[in-house]
Design a protein around this motif. Sequence first.
Motif, PDB file in Angstrom:
ATOM      1  N   VAL A  12       0.857  -1.179   0.000  1.00 33.60           N
ATOM      2  CA  VAL A  12       0.000   0.000   0.000  1.00 33.60           C
ATOM      3  C   VAL A  12       0.890   1.224   0.000  1.00 33.60           C
ATOM      4  N   GLY A  13       0.927   1.934  -1.101  1.00 33.66           N
ATOM      5  CA  GLY A  13       1.800   3.088  -1.172  1.00 33.66           C
ATOM      6  C   GLY A  13       1.094   4.268  -1.789  1.00 33.66           C
ATOM      7  N   LEU A  27      -2.542   0.303  -5.107  1.00 33.36           N
ATOM      8  CA  LEU A  27      -2.615  -0.947  -4.365  1.00 33.36           C
ATOM      9  C   LEU A  27      -2.283  -2.086  -5.313  1.00 33.36           C
ATOM     10  N   SER A  28      -1.496  -3.000  -4.851  1.00 29.58           N
ATOM     11  CA  SER A  28      -1.129  -4.136  -5.687  1.00 29.58           C
ATOM     12  C   SER A  28      -1.917  -5.368  -5.242  1.00 29.58           C
ATOM     13  N   VAL A  71      -1.605 -13.507 -10.685  1.00 29.47           N
ATOM     14  CA  VAL A  71      -1.618 -12.365 -11.604  1.00 29.47           C
ATOM     15  C   VAL A  71      -1.646 -11.099 -10.749  1.00 29.47           C
ATOM     16  N   ARG A  72      -0.531 -10.380 -10.791  1.00 24.34           N
ATOM     17  CA  ARG A  72      -0.402  -9.198  -9.933  1.00 24.34           C
ATOM     18  C   ARG A  72      -0.744  -7.950 -10.729  1.00 24.34           C
ATOM     19  N   ALA A  73      -1.615  -7.143 -10.158  1.00 22.37           N
ATOM     20  CA  ALA A  73      -2.045  -5.919 -10.842  1.00 22.37           C
ATOM     21  C   ALA A  73      -1.946  -4.733  -9.891  1.00 22.37           C
ATOM     22  N   PHE A  86      -5.685 -10.205  -0.410  1.00 20.53           N
ATOM     23  CA  PHE A  86      -5.011 -10.417  -1.692  1.00 20.53           C
ATOM     24  C   PHE A  86      -4.103  -9.256  -2.072  1.00 20.53           C
ATOM     25  N   LEU A  87      -3.834  -8.370  -1.104  1.00 15.87           N
ATOM     26  CA  LEU A  87      -2.855  -7.312  -1.351  1.00 15.87           C
ATOM     27  C   LEU A  87      -1.477  -7.954  -1.402  1.00 15.87           C
ATOM     28  N   SER A  88      -0.644  -7.461  -2.285  1.00 21.90           N
ATOM     29  CA  SER A  88       0.599  -8.166  -2.537  1.00 21.90           C
ATOM     30  C   SER A  88       1.718  -7.187  -2.867  1.00 21.90           C
TER      31      SER A  88
END
Lengths: 286, 96
Positions: free
Chosen positions: A7-8, A25-26, A32-34, A54-56
């Motif tokens: 979270v940035g 937010l990733s 599959v990272r978005a 599912f934050l990554s």
Amino acid sequence: MGRDDAVGTVKPTSPAAARGAQTELSLAIAGVRAAIVMRDATLADIVRQRYKGFLSGGKPRWRIALDVDTVVPPAVPGDVVVRRDGHPARLAVERGDFSAILDLDRRCGRVALNAPNEFSIDSFLRIACTLALLDVPGLVVHAASLIRGDKAYLFCGRSGAGKTTLTRLSPDATLLSDELSIVTMSNGHARCHGTPFWGELARAGEDRCAPLHAVFFLHHGGRHTVEAVRPGDALKQLLSTVLFFAREPELTARVLGIASNLVESVPCFDLHFRPDAGFWELVDHV
Amino acid sequence: MSDRYVVRNPETAWRVYDGQAVILLAGDSTLNTLNAVGTYIWREADGTTPVSAIVARVCEEFEVEPAQAERDSADFIDKLCQRGLLMVTESPQERR
């Protein structure tokens, strides 16, 4: 990178963005990272809360700009339209409450929501997953999925088939989803992944995955029975539960290819069950 | 039908399991399944083989009388055309 690091806040890069800071937010769903980039703070709060499991961290493969635009022309409510927007890999995704463009080649997109609404965001992400997973390759399936003893089981069925009931009857299993499951294929091996997409259970699955041991097509019954299904019949049943909205022939062919690989790789069964946990005795022994 | 050609709609995706074709039409995501004879005709519908030749092969493969095979094949092709799965042309398609 820990989850908190995902979270940035990034600096505004355009006059429009200058109205306020962007939040990025990733999310990682089935690997599959978005990066989801938002200027609307309410929207960012919704995404952060709704998809907290599912934050990554890590480098995203996709980049999606998510915004609120109240002038989005309303389509038919509930009706999803996915159509080519010029280039074959560029798709317009429209529904009554949002309008989006996704570029499958560049792995980017932008979404305009009518309102900062959790349901609209979730609907968009479900559709986006069906498209983003094609490259993996993978499918989104109307199915409950659970991990038990390091093996994943997929229980396919439309609304009312018993997906949520089945997950409620399985407290000792790891929940991957009670509504929409994701299966990916790699070198002839299928894996089932947890998703944040829930049904009546109103609870996200765990962000885990496991080798897919068996596929079951759900049917209500007076007793528990399991019967093997041949690949051709399994393919028909599976396709009727695959979530996919695009009408492009090339994309449809890819869906069929992935589904075919799945039914050829994993044993498939018809599962007739009544609402008690006794069905696991059969499932555990297939 | 004998001087015509049939070709599969390129917007279909299909697989054959146990001699039965499972066909997905991209335009509306409809799913169709064909029986063994239908699947044979489907495979032969390459746009370059005359319908008469396909019917003759059906007679040989499935031991059907020519008149019946011609009638059944015409009905089948009509039905698949209506469903948007096959297209009938007056001349052969160019091979790709």
